[in-house]
Scaffold this motif. Structure first.
Motif, PDB file in Angstrom:
ATOM      1  N   GLU A 140      59.031  13.274 -58.216  1.00  0.00           N
ATOM      2  CA  GLU A 140      58.881  13.773 -59.202  1.00  0.00           C
ATOM      3  C   GLU A 140      58.182  14.580 -59.321  1.00  0.00           C
ATOM      4  N   ASP A 141      58.288  15.308 -60.541  1.00  0.00           N
ATOM      5  CA  ASP A 141      57.959  16.317 -61.112  1.00  0.00           C
ATOM      6  C   ASP A 141      56.857  16.557 -62.032  1.00  0.00           C
ATOM      7  N   ARG A 142      55.909  18.198 -61.660  1.00  0.00           N
ATOM      8  CA  ARG A 142      54.585  18.757 -62.089  1.00  0.00           C
ATOM      9  C   ARG A 142      53.220  16.892 -62.015  1.00  0.00           C
ATOM     10  N   TRP A 143      53.514  17.160 -60.587  1.00  0.00           N
ATOM     11  CA  TRP A 143      51.907  16.748 -60.492  1.00  0.00           C
ATOM     12  C   TRP A 143      50.912  17.584 -58.989  1.00  0.00           C
ATOM     13  N   PHE A 144      50.037  17.074 -59.194  1.00  0.00           N
ATOM     14  CA  PHE A 144      48.808  17.279 -58.475  1.00  0.00           C
ATOM     15  C   PHE A 144      48.326  17.545 -57.614  1.00  0.00           C
ATOM     16  N   LEU A 161      58.939  18.663 -49.035  1.00  0.00           N
ATOM     17  CA  LEU A 161      58.008  19.365 -49.789  1.00  0.00           C
ATOM     18  C   LEU A 161      58.356  21.012 -49.708  1.00  0.00           C
ATOM     19  N   TRP A 162      58.500  21.775 -49.155  1.00  0.00           N
ATOM     20  CA  TRP A 162      58.118  23.023 -49.201  1.00  0.00           C
ATOM     21  C   TRP A 162      59.160  23.563 -50.118  1.00  0.00           C
ATOM     22  N   GLU A 204      50.880   7.927 -48.863  1.00  0.00           N
ATOM     23  CA  GLU A 204      51.314   7.388 -49.808  1.00  0.00           C
ATOM     24  C   GLU A 204      51.742   7.851 -51.343  1.00  0.00           C
ATOM     25  N   PHE A 205      50.642   8.932 -52.020  1.00  0.00           N
ATOM     26  CA  PHE A 205      51.014   8.944 -52.500  1.00  0.00           C
ATOM     27  C   PHE A 205      52.508  10.650 -53.103  1.00  0.00           C
ATOM     28  N   LEU A 206      52.636  11.090 -52.024  1.00  0.00           N
ATOM     29  CA  LEU A 206      53.646  11.948 -51.676  1.00  0.00           C
ATOM     30  C   LEU A 206      55.134  11.263 -51.355  1.00  0.00           C
ATOM     31  N   HIS A 207      54.620  10.061 -50.817  1.00  0.00           N
ATOM     32  CA  HIS A 207      55.850   9.621 -50.272  1.00  0.00           C
ATOM     33  C   HIS A 207      56.767   8.864 -51.637  1.00  0.00           C
TER      34      HIS A 207
END
Length: 553
Positions: free
Chosen positions: A180-184, A260-261, A172-175
């Motif tokens: 967005e940018d700069r997340w872990f 995402l790769w 869910e977080f990935l989708h």
């Protein structure tokens, strides 16, 4: 730039296809190895669970001064440093130790976090009446054992399993944040840690004849069960491992689907392994930290390097994960971190040798060729001290008696000028009983026959750091000073024969390989590529081991 960590607990390297395991059903780990760099000499550092996670945050060893405990006020925290530098950090986990006294300061370092209940006796559902428990081989039956059977009733299908819910949340977080940018995001499951609870679709991958008592939660102890009981427990672990493989595949599918790769770092890792009868032991912590426990699977995709399908021989450790992530996001690595960014792009040496161990246990060091396990000099295993400002154990606070004679100690170099509370330490077991051990991995990859080599021992002690005479004097139980090249072998673990005629529908699934039984007092432990692969101790000259592991129909 984005980053994903997929973390498992107690994931056995030697049971994965990229590292020679050909009998487990784990196609997504094989798929993962094709898309990443696999590290062949990745070692643990501080153990077990929460000490390893403290290393992931701090990038430094902690077992020499502290047992299981929270992050300390003076600790650097990788996710918190990322957060402070504009990287959004999110944790999804079903790992129950994060929400106990001994782990309560970790999840708060992330911007946001989600927790899923029910693993390993997590005090979740409240039942006053005892749950029905089948005849069971587990001897140590704490309150957590009873609670685990309460919890299982609330997981009737795979979609209710906390592992599934954890990966649901991670996806869910990935989708939600793909644009967005700069997340872990750290997607972390407690599995395949014991108890090995999974559902029938995974158990069915490993058909075998078994009609004995329920057995999916071995005690940390010597193996006393029958061969068929040990085989059954191994298959129960394998079933849970196959469930983990499916969850991993869901993440890989999402990375494909979302593209995402191109801009996302992927790390797949674990904290330590688990003995499943090897060397006659179950579990961890009560025996020496053999390679089955400390030589870890580690896979990394770095979009900057664009390297996939390769293996690295560099000696790397858990302490390298924090510097890797900080470097990836161009955040300064604190001076107190002892790790270094992982060498994904090429074969670059990271360290000459690495330390590992548990507080109060052997102090171990390896250079990838030898493993040296230093035991205490006396049966008292003293002096042994804790240094902390957070006096808690795994599931409780230090008692008044434990801190009654506590004193303030001078600051360590990494405590940022802050003194620590020094108390008398205690251990889960005393390593003195095993003595000091030295193994040569190329000639003895299963670590069955300790050797004597004064030059190697002297080198190991010098790399481990200075040691006071009272702590490092040679133990009476240590290796003798003589020209003898070896001492009595470590007892062999039994080997188990799979069913002669597995169900036709399952013939494509590799089974636990068959070897002749070896008596416990044998002086001729198994040698050769097969034992290297099963033992999880494949030297760099054999890469990968899988090419020599025999197939069993």
């Amino acid at each position: 730039m984005k980053a994903i960590m997929v973390m498992f607990d107690s994931l056995n390297r030697h049971m994965l296809p990229p590292y020679g395991g050909d009998w487990t059903h784990a196609p997504n780990f094989a798929r993962l190895a094709e898309r990443t760099v696999a590290f062949d000499n990745a070692y643990a550092g501080s153990m077990p669970c929460m000490p390893a996670r403290r290393e992931i945050h701090t990038g430094r060893y902690n077992f020499l001064h502290r047992s299981w405990g929270p992050l300390e006020p003076f600790d650097d925290s990788m996710p918190e440093l990322l957060k402070q530098n504009g990287v959004y950090t999110h944790l999804v986990s079903d790992h129950p130790h994060y929400w106990e006294d001994g782990g309560a300061t970790y999840h708060g370092r992330y911007n946001t976090w989600e927790f899923f209940r029910g693993q390993e006796g997590d005090p979740w559902k409240g039942h006053v009446a005892d749950p029905p428990i089948p005849e069971n081989l587990k001897r140590l039956r704490s309150e957590g054992f009873r609670q685990d059977w309460v919890n299982r009733a609330y997981m009737p299908t795979e979609d209710h399993h906390p592992q599934s819910l954890t990966f649901d949340a991670g996806l869910e977080f990935l989708h939600t944040n793909r644009a967005e940018d700069r997340w872990f995001v750290q997607i972390e499951t407690f599995d395949p840690h014991e108890p090995f609870f999974s559902h029938q679709q995974y158990k069915g991958l490993y058909p075998h004849d078994y009609s004995g008592p329920h057995f999916d939660w071995p005690d940390y102890a010597r193996v006393t069960q029958t061969d068929d009981q040990v085989e059954h427990a191994r298959y129960e672990y394998a079933a849970l491992l196959s469930m983990c493989d499916r969850s991993l595949g869901r993440v890989l599918d999402a990375m494909d689907e979302l593209g995402l790769w191109d801009d996302t770092l992927l790390i797949v890792n674990t904290d330590h392994g688990l003995l499943l009868g090897e060397k006659g032991w179950w579990g961890k912590s009560v025996q020496p930290w053999y390679n089955e426990l400390v030589r870890l699977p580690l896979f990394v995709w770095d979009p900057r390097a664009q390297v996939a399908g390769e293996h690295r021989q560099a000696l790397v450790q858990t302490i390298d994960l924090a510097p890797t992530l900080l470097d990836y996001f161009d955040v300064d690595v604190p001076a107190d971190m002892q790790g270094a960014p992982l060498p994904v792009a090429d074969e670059t040496a990271v360290r000459e040798a690495g330390l590992f161990g548990i507080h109060g246990g052997h102090v171990n060091i390896t250079d990838g060729r030898h493993v040296y396990m230093r035991a205490p000099a006396t049966p008292q295993n003293a002096p042994l001290e804790e240094h902390t400002l957070m006096p808690t154990h795994m599931r409780g606070r230090f008692s008044p008696s434990e801190v009654a004679d506590a004193t303030l100690a001078e600051p360590f170099t990494f405590t940022k000028g802050v003194p620590t509370l020094r108390t008398r330490g205690r251990t889960f077991f005393n390593p003195y009983q095993h003595g000091t051990l030295l193994f040569h991995l190329a000639s003895d990859p299963e670590q069955r026959t300790p050797i004597v080599d004064d030059a190697v021992e002297t080198w190991s002690r010098s790399r481990a750091g200075s040691c006071p005479p009272q702590a490092c004097a040679r133990s009476p139980k240590s290796l003798p000073r003589s020209d003898t090249t070896s001492r009595a072998p470590v007892p062999s673990s039994p080997r188990y024969t799979p069913p002669a005629s597995p169900a036709p529908a399952q013939k494509e699934v590799s089974r636990w390989p068959t070897l002749p039984a070896i008596p416990p007092d044998s002086t001729r432990p198994p040698k050769g590529p097969w034992s290297r692969a099963v033992g999880g101790s494949c030297p760099s000259s054999v890469a990968p081991c899988s090419s020599t592991v025999p197939k069993v129909a």
